[in-house]
Every structure is written in C-alpha cells, then in structure tokens.
Scaffold this motif. Structure first.
Motif, PDB file in Angstrom:
ATOM      1  N   LEU A 295       0.853  -1.219  -0.076  1.00  0.00           N
ATOM      2  CA  LEU A 295      -0.032  -0.166   0.054  1.00  0.00           C
ATOM      3  C   LEU A 295       0.748   1.486   0.123  1.00  0.00           C
ATOM      4  O   LEU A 295       0.308   2.272   0.356  1.00  0.00           O
ATOM      5  N   ASP A 296       2.210   1.242  -0.153  1.00  0.00           N
ATOM      6  CA  ASP A 296       2.877   2.586  -0.386  1.00  0.00           C
ATOM      7  C   ASP A 296       2.682   3.138  -1.694  1.00  0.00           C
ATOM      8  O   ASP A 296       2.284   2.430  -2.572  1.00  0.00           O
ATOM      9  N   SER A 297       2.995   4.395  -1.620  1.00  0.00           N
ATOM     10  CA  SER A 297       2.766   5.315  -2.901  1.00  0.00           C
ATOM     11  C   SER A 297       3.427   4.678  -4.085  1.00  0.00           C
ATOM     12  O   SER A 297       2.631   4.870  -5.177  1.00  0.00           O
ATOM     13  N   PRO A 298       4.424   4.479  -3.838  1.00  0.00           N
ATOM     14  CA  PRO A 298       5.172   3.733  -5.345  1.00  0.00           C
ATOM     15  C   PRO A 298       4.526   2.873  -6.164  1.00  0.00           C
ATOM     16  O   PRO A 298       4.983   2.413  -7.258  1.00  0.00           O
ATOM     17  N   THR A 299       3.871   1.978  -5.351  1.00  0.00           N
ATOM     18  CA  THR A 299       2.919   0.809  -5.898  1.00  0.00           C
ATOM     19  C   THR A 299       1.934   1.094  -6.796  1.00  0.00           C
ATOM     20  O   THR A 299       1.225   2.129  -6.315  1.00  0.00           O
ATOM     21  N   ILE A 300       1.794   0.430  -7.892  1.00  0.00           N
ATOM     22  CA  ILE A 300       0.903   1.249  -8.990  1.00  0.00           C
ATOM     23  C   ILE A 300      -0.068  -0.145  -9.308  1.00  0.00           C
ATOM     24  O   ILE A 300      -1.085   0.067 -10.056  1.00  0.00           O
ATOM     25  N   ASP A 301       0.524  -1.199  -9.025  1.00  0.00           N
ATOM     26  CA  ASP A 301      -0.176  -2.528  -9.665  1.00  0.00           C
ATOM     27  C   ASP A 301      -1.568  -2.608  -8.815  1.00  0.00           C
ATOM     28  O   ASP A 301      -1.320  -2.704  -7.621  1.00  0.00           O
ATOM     29  N   MET A 302      -2.672  -2.363  -9.326  1.00  0.00           N
ATOM     30  CA  MET A 302      -3.972  -2.529  -8.648  1.00  0.00           C
ATOM     31  C   MET A 302      -4.207  -3.629  -7.905  1.00  0.00           C
ATOM     32  O   MET A 302      -5.045  -3.982  -6.961  1.00  0.00           O
ATOM     33  N   ARG A 303      -3.525  -4.857  -8.308  1.00  0.00           N
ATOM     34  CA  ARG A 303      -3.958  -6.332  -7.814  1.00  0.00           C
ATOM     35  C   ARG A 303      -3.273  -6.190  -6.234  1.00  0.00           C
ATOM     36  O   ARG A 303      -3.733  -6.431  -5.406  1.00  0.00           O
ATOM     37  N   LYS A 304      -1.771  -5.615  -6.521  1.00  0.00           N
ATOM     38  CA  LYS A 304      -1.004  -5.550  -5.127  1.00  0.00           C
ATOM     39  C   LYS A 304      -1.743  -4.584  -4.219  1.00  0.00           C
ATOM     40  O   LYS A 304      -1.746  -4.612  -3.067  1.00  0.00           O
ATOM     41  N   LEU A 305      -2.315  -3.446  -4.738  1.00  0.00           N
ATOM     42  CA  LEU A 305      -3.182  -2.347  -3.706  1.00  0.00           C
ATOM     43  C   LEU A 305      -4.405  -3.273  -3.309  1.00  0.00           C
ATOM     44  O   LEU A 305      -4.983  -2.503  -2.520  1.00  0.00           O
ATOM     45  N   GLY A 306      -4.767  -4.454  -3.549  1.00  0.00           N
ATOM     46  CA  GLY A 306      -5.860  -5.157  -3.275  1.00  0.00           C
ATOM     47  C   GLY A 306      -7.036  -5.250  -3.799  1.00  0.00           C
ATOM     48  O   GLY A 306      -7.896  -5.996  -3.562  1.00  0.00           O
ATOM     49  N   THR A 307      -6.871  -4.810  -5.048  1.00  0.00           N
ATOM     50  CA  THR A 307      -8.020  -4.897  -6.171  1.00  0.00           C
ATOM     51  C   THR A 307      -8.306  -6.304  -6.580  1.00  0.00           C
ATOM     52  O   THR A 307      -7.630  -6.993  -7.197  1.00  0.00           O
ATOM     53  N   CYS A 308      -9.651  -6.892  -6.214  1.00  0.00           N
ATOM     54  CA  CYS A 308      -9.931  -8.363  -6.399  1.00  0.00           C
ATOM     55  C   CYS A 308      -8.855  -9.407  -6.190  1.00  0.00           C
ATOM     56  O   CYS A 308      -8.601 -10.429  -6.611  1.00  0.00           O
ATOM     57  N   LYS A 309      -8.232  -8.923  -5.026  1.00  0.00           N
ATOM     58  CA  LYS A 309      -7.232  -9.790  -4.374  1.00  0.00           C
ATOM     59  C   LYS A 309      -7.660 -10.536  -3.110  1.00  0.00           C
ATOM     60  O   LYS A 309      -7.910  -9.714  -2.208  1.00  0.00           O
ATOM     61  N   PRO A 310      -7.850 -11.781  -3.250  1.00  0.00           N
ATOM     62  CA  PRO A 310      -8.095 -12.479  -1.749  1.00  0.00           C
ATOM     63  C   PRO A 310      -7.036 -12.454  -0.731  1.00  0.00           C
ATOM     64  O   PRO A 310      -5.680 -12.403  -1.069  1.00  0.00           O
ATOM     65  N   PRO A 311      -7.393 -12.575   0.471  1.00  0.00           N
ATOM     66  CA  PRO A 311      -6.491 -12.426   1.597  1.00  0.00           C
ATOM     67  C   PRO A 311      -5.735 -13.676   1.764  1.00  0.00           C
ATOM     68  O   PRO A 311      -6.083 -14.862   1.246  1.00  0.00           O
ATOM     69  N   ILE A 312      -4.329 -13.595   2.230  1.00  0.00           N
ATOM     70  CA  ILE A 312      -3.563 -14.622   2.275  1.00  0.00           C
ATOM     71  C   ILE A 312      -3.670 -15.330   3.774  1.00  0.00           C
ATOM     72  O   ILE A 312      -3.898 -16.448   4.063  1.00  0.00           O
ATOM     73  N   ALA A 313      -3.852 -14.349   4.644  1.00  0.00           N
ATOM     74  CA  ALA A 313      -3.864 -14.919   6.112  1.00  0.00           C
ATOM     75  C   ALA A 313      -4.401 -13.855   7.188  1.00  0.00           C
ATOM     76  O   ALA A 313      -3.922 -13.389   7.931  1.00  0.00           O
ATOM     77  N   ALA A 314      -5.787 -13.578   6.636  1.00  0.00           N
ATOM     78  CA  ALA A 314      -6.580 -12.569   7.549  1.00  0.00           C
ATOM     79  C   ALA A 314      -7.350 -13.132   8.444  1.00  0.00           C
ATOM     80  O   ALA A 314      -8.062 -12.299   9.504  1.00  0.00           O
ATOM     81  N   GLY A 315      -7.459 -14.494   8.478  1.00  0.00           N
ATOM     82  CA  GLY A 315      -8.180 -15.004   9.697  1.00  0.00           C
ATOM     83  C   GLY A 315      -9.861 -14.659   9.729  1.00  0.00           C
ATOM     84  O   GLY A 315     -10.462 -14.508   8.517  1.00  0.00           O
ATOM     85  N   THR A 316     -10.162 -14.139  10.834  1.00  0.00           N
ATOM     86  CA  THR A 316     -11.613 -13.548  11.011  1.00  0.00           C
ATOM     87  C   THR A 316     -11.529 -12.250  10.546  1.00  0.00           C
ATOM     88  O   THR A 316     -12.831 -11.652  10.714  1.00  0.00           O
ATOM     89  N   GLY A 317     -10.455 -11.567  10.350  1.00  0.00           N
ATOM     90  CA  GLY A 317     -10.585 -10.098   9.913  1.00  0.00           C
ATOM     91  C   GLY A 317     -11.120  -9.976   8.512  1.00  0.00           C
ATOM     92  O   GLY A 317     -11.187  -8.914   8.042  1.00  0.00           O
ATOM     93  N   THR A 318     -11.682 -10.811   7.894  1.00  0.00           N
ATOM     94  CA  THR A 318     -12.286 -10.536   6.526  1.00  0.00           C
ATOM     95  C   THR A 318     -13.788 -10.122   6.653  1.00  0.00           C
ATOM     96  O   THR A 318     -14.285  -9.483   5.807  1.00  0.00           O
TER      97      THR A 318
END
Length: 379
Positions: A295-318
C-alpha cells in the motif's frame, strides 16, 4: 571544618550531576530515565518550547493515533546532515534525535494534565510557530524518541506526568484511560503507549528487523510548513539549515497529498492515507510483505493494492468478505471493513489505535466506491 567543607563539595557535585543539561545532549549509550536529560525542550510559563537545534516538521498526511495531536521535531548534530533519498527514509547521521510528542486538546477551564476528557481536533496537527506547545488547554501523553546510534536506531517511549512537567522512560509501555469527546458524544478508551519491543512492529521495515523512522521521507515532507525561515517548503528549510543534503527542487521531488485537501483527487488523497497508515507494514520490505498487499505510494499495480485480491492470512478479519477491494463496493471490501473495525482481532492498523478514524474510513470508502471494474473478470 575540613569535613564540613568536603561534605558540602560532595553535595554540590551530586546536585550538579542531578541537574538537567541546558542544551540538547545526545546520549550515545545511556538511556536516561528522564526526558529532560536529552535537553530537547524548555517547559515553563505554560509552554513546552524547543531548544536551539530542534526543528519542527509536519507530514503531508499524518498517521492516525486515536485522534492524538502530534508535535514532530528533529535534531541533527552540527556540521552533519541527512542524505536525501527519493523513496526511502533519509539517511540520517549518528547523533540524530527524532522526537514525537503526542497530546490532546482539553476542555476550557481544566488545569493542564488534570482532565481525563480530551477533545477531537481534526486534522490532528501541530500548533504552528516556533514557540512550541501552549499547555493551557492541552494534555501531553508521551514523547517517543528515535535516536540514531552507532549500531542503528533505537526507540525510547517517555510518558508525561500528571503535572505536565516531566516525562520518564517507560520501557514496558503504559495504558492511559481517557474519555474522547466528539460533538457531545463521549467515548471511553485506553490510549496505549507501546513498549520498546512493540515499536519494531511498525519501525522494523526490512528483513533484518532494523528500526527505521517512518515519516522523514521526501513524499511526506514535501509541503510548506511554518517555522524557521517562515512558511516555506520543508525540504527547502531542512536544506537551508544544513540538516539535509542532495535534495532536488521541491517541484521535482515526490509529494503525497494531504488527505484532507479537497482540491486534490480522491485517488491521491486515499493513496496518501494508505501510504502513511499502512505501508510501513504493507510494502515489499515491510513485515506484511508476504500478504502481497502493498500500500505504499510507489506501488501502482492495482492487484497489489488489493483490487480483487483474496487475503492470504486474514483469519476472522475478513468479515466474511472475499477480496481486499471490490471496485465500486466498499461494503464488500475487506480493507474498508478492517479500517472501520475497533475489534483488536480484526482492525487495521492492528497497533496504535483503539478508536476508529471516521474521516479516514469515509475517504477510503469513497475511493473504493469510485473504482471501476469487477472482480469476476479480474480475480
């Protein structure tokens, strides 16, 4: 007679040892129990004022910490300077001290430090000027130091006493019960001062777990701010006083938006907010790098920013949501859910807050609502 004279000399010597320095004093190895032993401030006449060499600064968008206001300041040894970097934290010399004082406004008519009631002030920024903080309607909570020693940065949390006259080192942290007053609504919460080990949760931003400052980056400091030399760009000020070398013109340096600046685009404001609040963990070098959510400003890949990205280890936090961001649907997005939650097992950031940042959540929801696309095709 001689014995009495010797006794007097010893007493005077001990008294001198117990006195605090009259100027900023860097401790290369010791961790003084009193903040005053660093010589950073003068506390008198209802103010806490910086000593010569301690330079105030502010970030374009500040990190949220339970609506606490913050006074940020830096000291760099005479004849030395930090080296500019366009992306990373500036490379400060040994002897640098970064001080961040957390405080709240208090109701009119309450003596300094006596009220558990604290007031909402947003955006939570520094009282401008060179005179320091006016304590007549303020309650200081803590001053966190980051000190650059020969073996790297060290974090030291100092907690202010009820009289607002002294802060002492609290290696194990502290919990301070407060009542947050917002437009007639009062909420009890516990302000948490981190222990020295918890500081690494945010400041250890690479694989070596080396502590680093978060705020002193070009994109966070590239803004105008009142202080030494007037209301000028902070990169320019730091360069003029010799605290920074190698910086380009502010016009060509990276710049994050102020998240409250309605003249900036919603994308710039949201990205700046996520950058300062989340990217010290969620980046290619942060502790949460394995999540793939950067989520840093230099990142521009929308997938890395979270768009349509499923969590890897969010547990109950989803919150039973499938993707970090669902374009057009903040109510379906894990990011908005976790920023809004105040449940310790779900909320993000997971450290440094007990309250929900209503303005920040509203911004991120607005940003997500305006994103185009769908996750069925993008997943």
């Amino acid at each position: 007679m001689i014995r009495a004279l010797v006794t007097l000399m010893i007493a005077l010597a001990l008294g001198a040892c117990a006195s605090h320095p009259a100027a900023i004093t860097f401790h290369a190895n010791e961790n003084p129990e009193s903040l005053a032993d660093w010589g950073l401030f003068d506390v008198k006449d209802g103010h806490i004022a910086p000593r010569a060499g301690l330079v105030s600064y502010e970030l374009a968008t500040p990190l949220f910490s339970d609506y606490a206001q913050k006074w940020r300041a830096v000291f760099v040894p005479k004849g030395m300077s930090a080296h500019y970097d366009p992306v990373k934290t500036f490379d400060f010399p040994v002897g640098t001290i970064i001080a961040k004082t957390f405080y709240y406004a208090t109701p009119v008519g309450t003596a300094p430090g006596t009220s558990e009631h604290v007031l909402k002030v947003t955006p939570a920024g520094y009282q401008p000027g060179d005179k320091g903080l006016d304590l007549s309607h303020a309650r200081m909570i803590e001053t966190r130091l980051l000190v650059k020693r020969a073996d790297g940065w060290q974090a030291l949390p100092y907690v202010w006493n009820a009289e607002q006259t002294e802060a002492t080192l609290q290696r194990t942290g502290a919990e301070i019960p407060l009542v947050f007053d917002d437009a007639g609504k009062s909420t009890r919460f516990t302000y948490t001062v981190p222990n020295v080990n918890q500081c690494a949760g945010c400041h250890a931003t690479d694989r070596t777990k080396t502590l680093m400052p978060i705020g002193p980056k070009a994109r966070h400091l590239n803004r105008d701010f009142p202080g030494i030399g007037g209301d000028i760009n902070q990169l320019t000020r730091l360069t003029k006083i010799g605290y920074l070398s190698g910086a380009p013109s502010p016009a060509t340096a990276p710049r994050d938006a102020r998240f409250t600046d309605l003249t900036a685009s919603i994308d710039a404001r949201a990205r700046a907010y996520l950058d300062i609040n989340c990217a010290h963990c969620h980046s290619a070098t942060g502790p949460a790098r394995v999540s793939g959510l950067w989520l840093d400003s230099p990142t521009i890949d929308m997938r890395k920013l979270g768009t349509c990205k499923p969590p890897i280890a969010a547990g109950t936090g989803t919150g039973n949501r499938v993707y970090s961001i669902v374009p057009g649907h903040p109510e379906q997005s894990i990011m908005a859910y976790r920023l809004e939650s105040d449940n310790p097992g779900e909320m993000m950031p997971e450290n440094g807050r007990s309250l929900t940042h209503a303005e920040g959540v509203a911004l991120i929801k607005q940003w997500i609502a305006g994103l185009k696309g769908g996750c069925e095709a993008g997943a």
